[in-house]
Motif scaffolding. Structure first.
Motif, PDB file in Angstrom:
ATOM      1  N   LYS A 173      21.083  31.226 -23.705  1.00  0.00           N
ATOM      2  CA  LYS A 173      21.652  30.982 -25.036  1.00  0.00           C
ATOM      3  C   LYS A 173      21.456  32.191 -25.948  1.00  0.00           C
ATOM      4  O   LYS A 173      20.401  32.807 -25.962  1.00  0.00           O
ATOM      5  CB  LYS A 173      21.005  29.745 -25.679  1.00  0.00           C
ATOM      6  N   HIS A 175      21.830  31.893 -29.251  1.00  0.00           N
ATOM      7  CA  HIS A 175      21.306  31.298 -30.489  1.00  0.00           C
ATOM      8  C   HIS A 175      21.039  29.836 -30.179  1.00  0.00           C
ATOM      9  O   HIS A 175      21.228  29.392 -29.038  1.00  0.00           O
ATOM     10  CB  HIS A 175      22.314  31.460 -31.637  1.00  0.00           C
ATOM     11  N   GLY A 176      20.634  29.059 -31.143  1.00  0.00           N
ATOM     12  CA  GLY A 176      20.212  27.686 -30.881  1.00  0.00           C
ATOM     13  C   GLY A 176      21.292  26.728 -30.431  1.00  0.00           C
ATOM     14  O   GLY A 176      20.988  25.680 -29.842  1.00  0.00           O
ATOM     15  N   ALA A 183      15.664  27.336 -30.732  1.00  0.00           N
ATOM     16  CA  ALA A 183      16.194  28.395 -31.573  1.00  0.00           C
ATOM     17  C   ALA A 183      15.108  29.440 -31.788  1.00  0.00           C
ATOM     18  O   ALA A 183      13.921  29.198 -31.542  1.00  0.00           O
ATOM     19  CB  ALA A 183      16.665  27.834 -32.913  1.00  0.00           C
ATOM     20  N   GLY A 184      15.519  30.621 -32.261  1.00  0.00           N
ATOM     21  CA  GLY A 184      14.566  31.683 -32.528  1.00  0.00           C
ATOM     22  C   GLY A 184      13.732  32.019 -31.310  1.00  0.00           C
ATOM     23  O   GLY A 184      14.244  32.128 -30.194  1.00  0.00           O
ATOM     24  N   SER A 185      12.436  32.174 -31.501  1.00  0.00           N
ATOM     25  CA  SER A 185      11.542  32.562 -30.410  1.00  0.00           C
ATOM     26  C   SER A 185      11.372  31.448 -29.375  1.00  0.00           C
ATOM     27  O   SER A 185      10.815  31.683 -28.297  1.00  0.00           O
ATOM     28  CB  SER A 185      10.176  32.960 -30.962  1.00  0.00           C
ATOM     29  N   ILE A 187      13.912  29.934 -27.987  1.00  0.00           N
ATOM     30  CA  ILE A 187      15.217  29.805 -27.335  1.00  0.00           C
ATOM     31  C   ILE A 187      15.102  29.800 -25.810  1.00  0.00           C
ATOM     32  O   ILE A 187      15.929  29.244 -25.101  1.00  0.00           O
ATOM     33  CB  ILE A 187      16.154  30.924 -27.828  1.00  0.00           C
ATOM     34  N   PRO A 207      18.836  36.777 -26.195  1.00  0.00           N
ATOM     35  CA  PRO A 207      19.295  37.394 -27.447  1.00  0.00           C
ATOM     36  C   PRO A 207      18.626  38.747 -27.680  1.00  0.00           C
ATOM     37  O   PRO A 207      17.444  38.921 -27.407  1.00  0.00           O
ATOM     38  CB  PRO A 207      18.857  36.392 -28.524  1.00  0.00           C
ATOM     39  N   THR A 211      18.436  39.918 -33.466  1.00  0.00           N
ATOM     40  CA  THR A 211      19.605  39.060 -33.689  1.00  0.00           C
ATOM     41  C   THR A 211      19.226  37.637 -34.065  1.00  0.00           C
ATOM     42  O   THR A 211      19.912  37.026 -34.881  1.00  0.00           O
ATOM     43  CB  THR A 211      20.535  39.032 -32.453  1.00  0.00           C
ATOM     44  N   VAL A 212      18.175  37.096 -33.455  1.00  0.00           N
ATOM     45  CA  VAL A 212      17.698  35.776 -33.852  1.00  0.00           C
ATOM     46  C   VAL A 212      16.245  35.917 -34.314  1.00  0.00           C
ATOM     47  O   VAL A 212      15.531  36.818 -33.855  1.00  0.00           O
ATOM     48  CB  VAL A 212      17.813  34.717 -32.728  1.00  0.00           C
ATOM     49  N   THR A 240      25.374  36.872 -32.995  1.00  0.00           N
ATOM     50  CA  THR A 240      25.057  36.348 -34.323  1.00  0.00           C
ATOM     51  C   THR A 240      25.868  37.045 -35.415  1.00  0.00           C
ATOM     52  O   THR A 240      25.395  37.259 -36.524  1.00  0.00           O
ATOM     53  CB  THR A 240      23.549  36.521 -34.604  1.00  0.00           C
TER      54      THR A 240
END
Length: 304
Positions: A173, A175-176, A183-185, A187, A207, A211-212, A240
């Motif tokens: 992925k 993004h989430g 999501a974020g770290s 993911i 990602p 970016t995230v 993103t």
């Protein structure tokens, strides 16, 4: 098989998924993947967006929002069953699509969209992938789709059974995708990476740092090191809307991804609607492989 750097249209036309992977690996982090929203109107009406991306240095074309049962690429005229082949003819590049493993049981982080069957990673859609002549698939999720890592894992196993070695599989992925806790770290993690590779994914998507939220160069490098340990390839992604950022940002992301160990470099489709800013595709390419290989890719005829 030659390195991607040295491949021309005739080389791409006769290569299967396994051979393309060997060529990517031999190019040592110098492969560019440009994502295109297939039904989005072309940036300029005289030429399709896949052609535009190829002209600015992309090695691979990844079609997004592509319905395998109602194929459409704006600006490309062809019968449905010949559409992918026509895109290949016009660009001289390998072509893949996103398919989305939607998780109807996942806890949503926002209001979700309902996708057509031809965009979801079902058995029927995967069988259609083979019929259409695609070179690779990316099992991932657009915003607000409810795609989870658990469903991606199931889809990898389905895809491997159906597609074999003719089509290579990218999974992960950008993004989430509208799912809480992914999501974020959070993911992806090392366990998920291992499961994806063991299930049959040849390329793991991560990602790009920057970016995230929460993914540093150090963290991404740990994930990439693990991917390589399990003998898979890594694709670092800009998903993103930063494909529409300034040149300095694009170059920074590109070099960070090179330092992390990316085998493939992905640039998203939201610089303008449906395609990255074309100059950013070129600038990204120049940052990771210089003007020589970028200009050769841009200039080489599709008749070679």
């Amino acid at each position: 098989m030659k390195r991607i750097l040295n491949c021309v249209a005739s080389d791409f036309a006769k290569a299967n998924g396994k051979e393309l992977l060997q060529s990517i690996q031999a190019s040592e982090g110098r492969t560019v993947v440009s994502e295109i929203v297939s039904p989005a109107a072309p940036l300029y009406p005289e030429v399709s967006n896949p052609e535009m991306a190829a002209a600015f240095g992309a090695d691979f074309i990844l079609l997004n929002v592509f319905d395998v049962f109602q194929p459409e690429v704006a600006g490309v005229k062809a019968d449905a069953d010949q559409l992918v082949e026509r895109v290949k003819e016009l660009t001289g590049r390998p072509v893949g699509i996103n398919l989305e493993p939607v998780d109807i049981e996942a806890e949503a982080a926002e209001d979700l969209l309902t996708l057509s069957e031809g965009r979801v990673a079902t058995t029927a859609s995967l069988e259609k992938v083979k019929e259409l002549g695609l070179d690779f698939i990316c099992l991932t999720g657009n915003p607000k789709t409810g795609v989870s890592n658990n469903e991606i894992l199931k889809a990898i196993k389905r895809a491997k059974d159906i597609l074999g070695e003719s089509v290579f599989i990218i999974a992960g992925k950008m993004h989430g995708a509208g799912v809480k806790g992914e999501a974020g770290s959070e993911i992806i993690n090392e366990e998920t990476i291992q499961y994806f590779i063991e299930a049959g994914a040849e390329v793991i998507l991560i990602p790009s740092p920057g970016t995230v939220p929460g993914i540093s160069v150090e963290q991404a490098q740990k994930w990439v090191d693990m991917i390589h340990k399990y003998e898979a390839l890594a694709m670092l992604t800009i998903g993103t809307s930063q494909e529409g950022a300034d040149t300095q940002t694009i170059r920074q992301l590109a070099l960070q991804n090179k330092m992390v160990g990316a085998d493939l470099h992905h640039i998203g489709d939201a610089g303008y609607f449906g395609i990255a800013i074309p100059e950013n595709i070129m600038d990204y390419s120049i940052a990771i492989r210089g003007k020589r290989h970028t200009f050769v890719r841009m200039a080489a005829s599709i008749n070679r």
